[in-house]
Design an enzyme around this catalytic site. Structure first.
Site, mmCIF file in Angstrom:
data_model
loop_
_atom_site.group_PDB
_atom_site.id
_atom_site.type_symbol
_atom_site.label_atom_id
_atom_site.label_comp_id
_atom_site.label_asym_id
_atom_site.label_seq_id
_atom_site.Cartn_x
_atom_site.Cartn_y
_atom_site.Cartn_z
ATOM 1 N N HIS A 91 -4.753 -3.300 6.174
ATOM 2 C CA HIS A 91 -4.502 -3.567 4.755
ATOM 3 C C HIS A 91 -5.838 -3.961 4.126
ATOM 4 C CE1 HIS A 91 -3.098 -5.088 0.979
ATOM 5 N NE2 HIS A 91 -3.581 -6.273 1.252
ATOM 6 N N ASP A 105 0.844 -1.203 0.000
ATOM 7 C CA ASP A 105 0.000 0.000 0.000
ATOM 8 C C ASP A 105 0.881 1.255 0.000
ATOM 9 O OD1 ASP A 105 -2.467 -1.605 0.413
ATOM 10 O OD2 ASP A 105 -1.456 -2.089 2.282
HETATM 11 P P1 NAX Z 1 -1.988 -18.149 -4.143
HETATM 12 O O1 NAX Z 1 -3.352 -18.715 -3.957
HETATM 13 O O2 NAX Z 1 -1.358 -18.087 -5.495
HETATM 14 O O3 NAX Z 1 -0.973 -18.945 -3.205
HETATM 15 C C1 NAX Z 1 -1.254 -19.203 -1.872
HETATM 16 C C2 NAX Z 1 -0.514 -20.468 -1.534
HETATM 17 O O4 NAX Z 1 -0.674 -20.692 -0.137
HETATM 18 C C3 NAX Z 1 -1.069 -21.707 -2.254
HETATM 19 O O5 NAX Z 1 -0.010 -22.351 -2.963
HETATM 20 C C4 NAX Z 1 -1.624 -22.568 -1.125
HETATM 21 O O6 NAX Z 1 -1.439 -23.950 -1.365
HETATM 22 C C5 NAX Z 1 -0.771 -22.074 0.047
HETATM 23 N N1 NAX Z 1 -1.367 -22.346 1.367
HETATM 24 C C6 NAX Z 1 -2.669 -22.346 1.727
HETATM 25 N N2 NAX Z 1 -2.790 -22.698 3.025
HETATM 26 C C7 NAX Z 1 -1.538 -22.875 3.483
HETATM 27 C C8 NAX Z 1 -1.013 -23.262 4.742
HETATM 28 N N3 NAX Z 1 -1.798 -23.531 5.773
HETATM 29 N N4 NAX Z 1 0.332 -23.376 4.864
HETATM 30 C C9 NAX Z 1 1.143 -23.146 3.819
HETATM 31 N N5 NAX Z 1 0.707 -22.792 2.594
HETATM 32 C C10 NAX Z 1 -0.619 -22.663 2.433
HETATM 33 O O7 NAX Z 1 -2.031 -16.700 -3.453
HETATM 34 P P2 NAX Z 1 -1.014 -15.494 -3.624
HETATM 35 O O8 NAX Z 1 -1.432 -14.655 -4.763
HETATM 36 O O9 NAX Z 1 0.371 -15.994 -3.553
HETATM 37 O O10 NAX Z 1 -1.381 -14.657 -2.301
HETATM 38 C C11 NAX Z 1 -1.088 -15.158 -1.015
HETATM 39 C C12 NAX Z 1 -1.763 -14.315 0.046
HETATM 40 O O11 NAX Z 1 -1.282 -12.985 0.009
HETATM 41 C C13 NAX Z 1 -3.276 -14.228 -0.119
HETATM 42 O O12 NAX Z 1 -3.879 -14.345 1.158
HETATM 43 C C14 NAX Z 1 -3.464 -12.820 -0.630
HETATM 44 O O13 NAX Z 1 -4.747 -12.319 -0.342
HETATM 45 C C15 NAX Z 1 -2.399 -12.096 0.130
HETATM 46 N N6 NAX Z 1 -1.981 -10.786 -0.378
HETATM 47 C C16 NAX Z 1 -1.628 -9.859 0.532
HETATM 48 C C17 NAX Z 1 -1.176 -8.623 0.174
HETATM 49 C C18 NAX Z 1 -0.749 -7.615 1.182
HETATM 50 O O14 NAX Z 1 -0.439 -6.487 0.785
HETATM 51 N N7 NAX Z 1 -0.729 -7.899 2.489
HETATM 52 C C19 NAX Z 1 -1.132 -8.222 -1.263
HETATM 53 C C20 NAX Z 1 -1.098 -9.373 -2.199
HETATM 54 C C21 NAX Z 1 -1.969 -10.524 -1.805
HETATM 55 O O15 NAX Z 1 -3.275 -10.249 -2.214
#
Ligand code: NAX
Length: 326
Positions: free
Chosen positions: A186, A158
């Protein structure tokens, strides 16, 4: 902080952000070109196969500093002795899902990981990226005996978005912008603060005279940037999120110059009248040794205070939804 070697855990390593972050970590760009790096990659069991592919690619880069790669679906194994834990993995929000439902879905991930950090990583600094990042971070903090100051939720994306918007509006390079703060959650209630920002060392409010834009469009563009990217790309921000996570690590690894700050969600100590015990994004200054202080004394207008109250109220609501996990 100069180190000979560093161990970094990345959860959700097979996901989009994982794919954008691992190669930059392994390249030596973040911890320096003399620091060896071990990557501890955590995934859920069904994603381990995909993660193996990512690991093959990491090997195929022949990074000179990449010392060791651990791939696991066990959090304690992943966090064993790490210096940094980047908690990215979480379940995405599905169509029609309410924010409260997402919090309930993802909250338990962070109770388990908070516990595992406790046992395995006495020295870890933790950055929570997985959404809802502030409340997930609060859950991890409360489920760990590590000092609360070790935990932060990512609002750096952000912040970077706000820098980019101000630079574009003023027609200056992004390096001319400084002192932007992201206050609060966020989420779309966050308050990106231009009133204390500077452009080429001058108040941003003097350089950008269109105050309607600063108090209107600027704020809403930053608040809704994530949704705009999903709309355009069909996928949520990944490379920029990875880049922001690495910026956070870099900010924590070096002392923040006097008069500057960066933003992250940390446990509120009551600064600026924000309720104690919330994970709230504040302006921070790092000591470069793993500690930080909340920068005090920034003036807040009535407009700013109202915005901060809104985002604080949303975080109070989120906290109430997960009260049993804290
Ligand atoms: P993806 O869905 O591409 O990847 C997430 C990965 O996490 C998957 O491979 C899944 O298998 C794995 N996962 C799920 N549960 C798990 C667990 N208990 N232990 C270990 N791995 C696990 O998502 P991606 O685009 O990489 O985003 C990841 C997270 O970042 C999401 O929650 C997303 O909303 C969040 N974000 C946060 C942002 C921020 O500024 N704070 C911005 C970007 C993003 O949106």
């Amino acid at each position: 902080m100069k180190r000979e070697s560093v161990k970094v855990a990345v959860t959700g390593a097979a996901g989009q952000i994982g794919y954008a972050i691992l190669f930059r970590l392994a390249s030596g760009e973040i911890f320096g070109h003399h620091t060896k790096i071990s990557l501890h990659l955590l995934e859920i069991t069904p994603a381990l196969k995909a993660l193996e592919g990512v690991v093959m690619e990491l090997h195929d880069c022949a990074f000179p500093l990449l010392d060791n790669i651990i791939v696991t679906d066990n959090a304690e194994t992943a966090f064993d002795g790490v210096n940094w834990a980047l908690l990215i993995g979480s379940k995405p929000r599905t169509k029609g899902m309410e924010r409260g439902e997402l919090i309930r879905e993802n909250g338990p991930i962070f109770t388990g990981q908070g516990n595992a950090l406790n046992k395995a990583a006495a020295d870890a600094r933790v950055l929570v990226v997985g959404n809802p990042a502030n409340t997930n971070c609060l859950i991890a903090t409360k489920n760990s005996d590590l000092p609360a100051e070790r935990f932060a939720a990512m609002t750096r994306l952000d912040q970077n978005r706000a820098y980019a918007q101000l630079a574009q509006k003023a027609g200056v390079p992004v390096t001319a912008v400084s002192n932007v703060t992201i206050w609060g959650n966020h989420s779309a209630t966050q308050y990106p603060d231009a009133e204390n920002a500077k452009i080429n060392g001058r108040p941003a409010m003097d350089v950008i005279t269109d105050h309607n834009w600063l108090r209107g469009e600027f704020i809403s563009v930053v608040q809704k940037r994530g949704a705009a990217i999903i709309e355009a790309r069909g996928l949520s921000s990944a490379a920029s999120a990875a880049s922001a996570a690495l910026d956070h690590v870099k900010s924590m690894e070096s002392a923040t110059p006097a008069g500057h700050w960066f933003s992250a969600g940390v446990l509120s100590d009551g600064s600026y009248g924000v309720a104690k015990g919330l994970n709230f994004s504040f302006p921070l200054a790092s000591d470069g040794q793993g500690g930080y202080e909340i920068v005090q004394g920034l003036p807040l207008s009535n407009f700013a205070r109202e915005k901060i109250k809104l985002t604080e109220a949303e975080l109070e609501e989120e906290k109430a939804v997960v009260a049993d996990l804290l």
